[in-house]
Motif scaffolding. Structure first.
Motif, PDB file in Angstrom:
ATOM      1  N   MET A 134       0.820  -1.191   0.000  1.00 48.31           N
ATOM      2  CA  MET A 134       0.000   0.000   0.000  1.00 48.31           C
ATOM      3  C   MET A 134       0.866   1.257   0.000  1.00 48.31           C
ATOM      4  O   MET A 134       0.457   2.288  -0.489  1.00 48.31           O
ATOM      5  CB  MET A 134      -0.920  -0.038   1.223  1.00 48.31           C
ATOM      6  CG  MET A 134      -2.026   0.950   1.171  1.00 48.31           C
ATOM      7  SD  MET A 134      -3.092   0.516  -0.207  1.00 48.31           S
ATOM      8  CE  MET A 134      -4.307   1.768  -0.050  1.00 48.31           C
ATOM      9  N   GLY A 135       2.054   1.153   0.540  1.00 46.44           N
ATOM     10  CA  GLY A 135       2.950   2.297   0.545  1.00 46.44           C
ATOM     11  C   GLY A 135       3.367   2.707  -0.848  1.00 46.44           C
ATOM     12  O   GLY A 135       3.618   3.887  -1.114  1.00 46.44           O
ATOM     13  N   THR A 136       3.457   1.743  -1.761  1.00 44.66           N
ATOM     14  CA  THR A 136       3.841   2.053  -3.137  1.00 44.66           C
ATOM     15  C   THR A 136       2.772   2.895  -3.821  1.00 44.66           C
ATOM     16  O   THR A 136       3.090   3.849  -4.533  1.00 44.66           O
ATOM     17  CB  THR A 136       4.070   0.753  -3.927  1.00 44.66           C
ATOM     18  OG1 THR A 136       5.050  -0.021  -3.244  1.00 44.66           O
ATOM     19  CG2 THR A 136       4.543   1.041  -5.328  1.00 44.66           C
ATOM     20  N   LEU A 137       1.503   2.560  -3.586  1.00 47.31           N
ATOM     21  CA  LEU A 137       0.428   3.349  -4.187  1.00 47.31           C
ATOM     22  C   LEU A 137       0.411   4.772  -3.634  1.00 47.31           C
ATOM     23  O   LEU A 137       0.190   5.732  -4.375  1.00 47.31           O
ATOM     24  CB  LEU A 137      -0.925   2.676  -3.938  1.00 47.31           C
ATOM     25  CG  LEU A 137      -1.149   1.359  -4.667  1.00 47.31           C
ATOM     26  CD1 LEU A 137      -2.476   0.748  -4.262  1.00 47.31           C
ATOM     27  CD2 LEU A 137      -1.081   1.552  -6.160  1.00 47.31           C
ATOM     28  N   THR A 138       0.672   4.907  -2.356  1.00 43.64           N
ATOM     29  CA  THR A 138       0.741   6.246  -1.760  1.00 43.64           C
ATOM     30  C   THR A 138       1.908   7.033  -2.343  1.00 43.64           C
ATOM     31  O   THR A 138       1.781   8.231  -2.607  1.00 43.64           O
ATOM     32  CB  THR A 138       0.885   6.132  -0.232  1.00 43.64           C
ATOM     33  OG1 THR A 138      -0.163   5.315   0.274  1.00 43.64           O
ATOM     34  CG2 THR A 138       0.831   7.482   0.427  1.00 43.64           C
ATOM     35  N   HIS A 139       3.017   6.350  -2.556  1.00 45.02           N
ATOM     36  CA  HIS A 139       4.182   7.013  -3.149  1.00 45.02           C
ATOM     37  C   HIS A 139       3.870   7.496  -4.564  1.00 45.02           C
ATOM     38  O   HIS A 139       4.199   8.628  -4.933  1.00 45.02           O
ATOM     39  CB  HIS A 139       5.365   6.055  -3.155  1.00 45.02           C
ATOM     40  CG  HIS A 139       6.607   6.634  -3.754  1.00 45.02           C
ATOM     41  ND1 HIS A 139       7.275   7.704  -3.197  1.00 45.02           N
ATOM     42  CD2 HIS A 139       7.280   6.314  -4.887  1.00 45.02           C
ATOM     43  CE1 HIS A 139       8.313   8.006  -3.953  1.00 45.02           C
ATOM     44  NE2 HIS A 139       8.336   7.176  -4.993  1.00 45.02           N
ATOM     45  N   PHE A 140       3.209   6.649  -5.371  1.00 45.63           N
ATOM     46  CA  PHE A 140       2.837   7.057  -6.723  1.00 45.63           C
ATOM     47  C   PHE A 140       1.837   8.207  -6.700  1.00 45.63           C
ATOM     48  O   PHE A 140       1.897   9.111  -7.525  1.00 45.63           O
ATOM     49  CB  PHE A 140       2.271   5.881  -7.512  1.00 45.63           C
ATOM     50  CG  PHE A 140       3.318   4.925  -7.986  1.00 45.63           C
ATOM     51  CD1 PHE A 140       4.475   5.376  -8.589  1.00 45.63           C
ATOM     52  CD2 PHE A 140       3.145   3.557  -7.838  1.00 45.63           C
ATOM     53  CE1 PHE A 140       5.447   4.505  -9.038  1.00 45.63           C
ATOM     54  CE2 PHE A 140       4.115   2.676  -8.276  1.00 45.63           C
ATOM     55  CZ  PHE A 140       5.261   3.148  -8.874  1.00 45.63           C
ATOM     56  N   LYS A 141       0.913   8.193  -5.752  1.00 45.12           N
ATOM     57  CA  LYS A 141      -0.052   9.286  -5.627  1.00 45.12           C
ATOM     58  C   LYS A 141       0.665  10.591  -5.299  1.00 45.12           C
ATOM     59  O   LYS A 141       0.345  11.647  -5.860  1.00 45.12           O
ATOM     60  CB  LYS A 141      -1.075   8.970  -4.546  1.00 45.12           C
ATOM     61  CG  LYS A 141      -2.096  10.051  -4.343  1.00 45.12           C
ATOM     62  CD  LYS A 141      -3.025   9.704  -3.190  1.00 45.12           C
ATOM     63  CE  LYS A 141      -3.831  10.908  -2.805  1.00 45.12           C
ATOM     64  NZ  LYS A 141      -3.259  11.683  -1.735  1.00 45.12           N
ATOM     65  N   ASN A 142       1.633  10.527  -4.400  1.00 40.87           N
ATOM     66  CA  ASN A 142       2.392  11.725  -4.047  1.00 40.87           C
ATOM     67  C   ASN A 142       3.191  12.249  -5.240  1.00 40.87           C
ATOM     68  O   ASN A 142       3.248  13.454  -5.472  1.00 40.87           O
ATOM     69  CB  ASN A 142       3.325  11.445  -2.873  1.00 40.87           C
ATOM     70  CG  ASN A 142       2.567  11.252  -1.583  1.00 40.87           C
ATOM     71  OD1 ASN A 142       1.437  11.697  -1.437  1.00 40.87           O
ATOM     72  ND2 ASN A 142       3.195  10.571  -0.636  1.00 40.87           N
ATOM     73  N   LEU A 143       3.809  11.349  -5.999  1.00 44.71           N
ATOM     74  CA  LEU A 143       4.542  11.773  -7.200  1.00 44.71           C
ATOM     75  C   LEU A 143       3.612  12.424  -8.221  1.00 44.71           C
ATOM     76  O   LEU A 143       3.958  13.426  -8.844  1.00 44.71           O
ATOM     77  CB  LEU A 143       5.252  10.581  -7.832  1.00 44.71           C
ATOM     78  CG  LEU A 143       6.466  10.032  -7.099  1.00 44.71           C
ATOM     79  CD1 LEU A 143       6.966   8.786  -7.804  1.00 44.71           C
ATOM     80  CD2 LEU A 143       7.552  11.071  -7.002  1.00 44.71           C
ATOM     81  N   TYR A 144       2.421  11.853  -8.371  1.00 44.50           N
ATOM     82  CA  TYR A 144       1.440  12.373  -9.331  1.00 44.50           C
ATOM     83  C   TYR A 144       0.992  13.778  -8.938  1.00 44.50           C
ATOM     84  O   TYR A 144       0.938  14.675  -9.776  1.00 44.50           O
ATOM     85  CB  TYR A 144       0.253  11.418  -9.397  1.00 44.50           C
ATOM     86  CG  TYR A 144      -0.811  11.825 -10.380  1.00 44.50           C
ATOM     87  CD1 TYR A 144      -0.654  11.562 -11.729  1.00 44.50           C
ATOM     88  CD2 TYR A 144      -1.975  12.471  -9.961  1.00 44.50           C
ATOM     89  CE1 TYR A 144      -1.628  11.927 -12.637  1.00 44.50           C
ATOM     90  CE2 TYR A 144      -2.946  12.841 -10.868  1.00 44.50           C
ATOM     91  CZ  TYR A 144      -2.769  12.567 -12.193  1.00 44.50           C
ATOM     92  OH  TYR A 144      -3.724  12.933 -13.097  1.00 44.50           O
ATOM     93  N   THR A 145       0.684  13.970  -7.653  1.00 40.75           N
ATOM     94  CA  THR A 145       0.210  15.287  -7.223  1.00 40.75           C
ATOM     95  C   THR A 145       1.335  16.321  -7.245  1.00 40.75           C
ATOM     96  O   THR A 145       1.105  17.482  -7.590  1.00 40.75           O
ATOM     97  CB  THR A 145      -0.417  15.226  -5.820  1.00 40.75           C
ATOM     98  OG1 THR A 145       0.506  14.639  -4.908  1.00 40.75           O
ATOM     99  CG2 THR A 145      -1.689  14.412  -5.838  1.00 40.75           C
TER     100      THR A 145
END
Length: 55
Positions: free
Chosen positions: A1-12
């Motif tokens: 789940m941390g990977t998805l949060t990391h990708f979300k942060n990169l996207y924003t």
């Protein structure tokens, strides 16, 4: 789940402080479109592989 949060942060963070708002909206729409196309390609491959269709 941390990977998805990391990708979300990169996207924003990628779209922060971008001034032409229309370009930001178009890029966001394009990124969603690309993600959908990628998911469809993976689905089509898995469907063919699991159902035994010849390539």
């Amino acid at each position: 789940m941390g990977t998805l949060t990391h990708f979300k942060n990169l996207y924003t963070e990628a779209f922060e402080n971008c001034k032409p708002e229309i370009v930001v909206v178009l890029l966001k729409i394009y990124s969603v479109f690309c993600a959908l196309m990628l998911l469809m390609a993976v689905y089509a491959f898995m469907h063919r592989a699991l159902n035994g269709f010849e390539f």
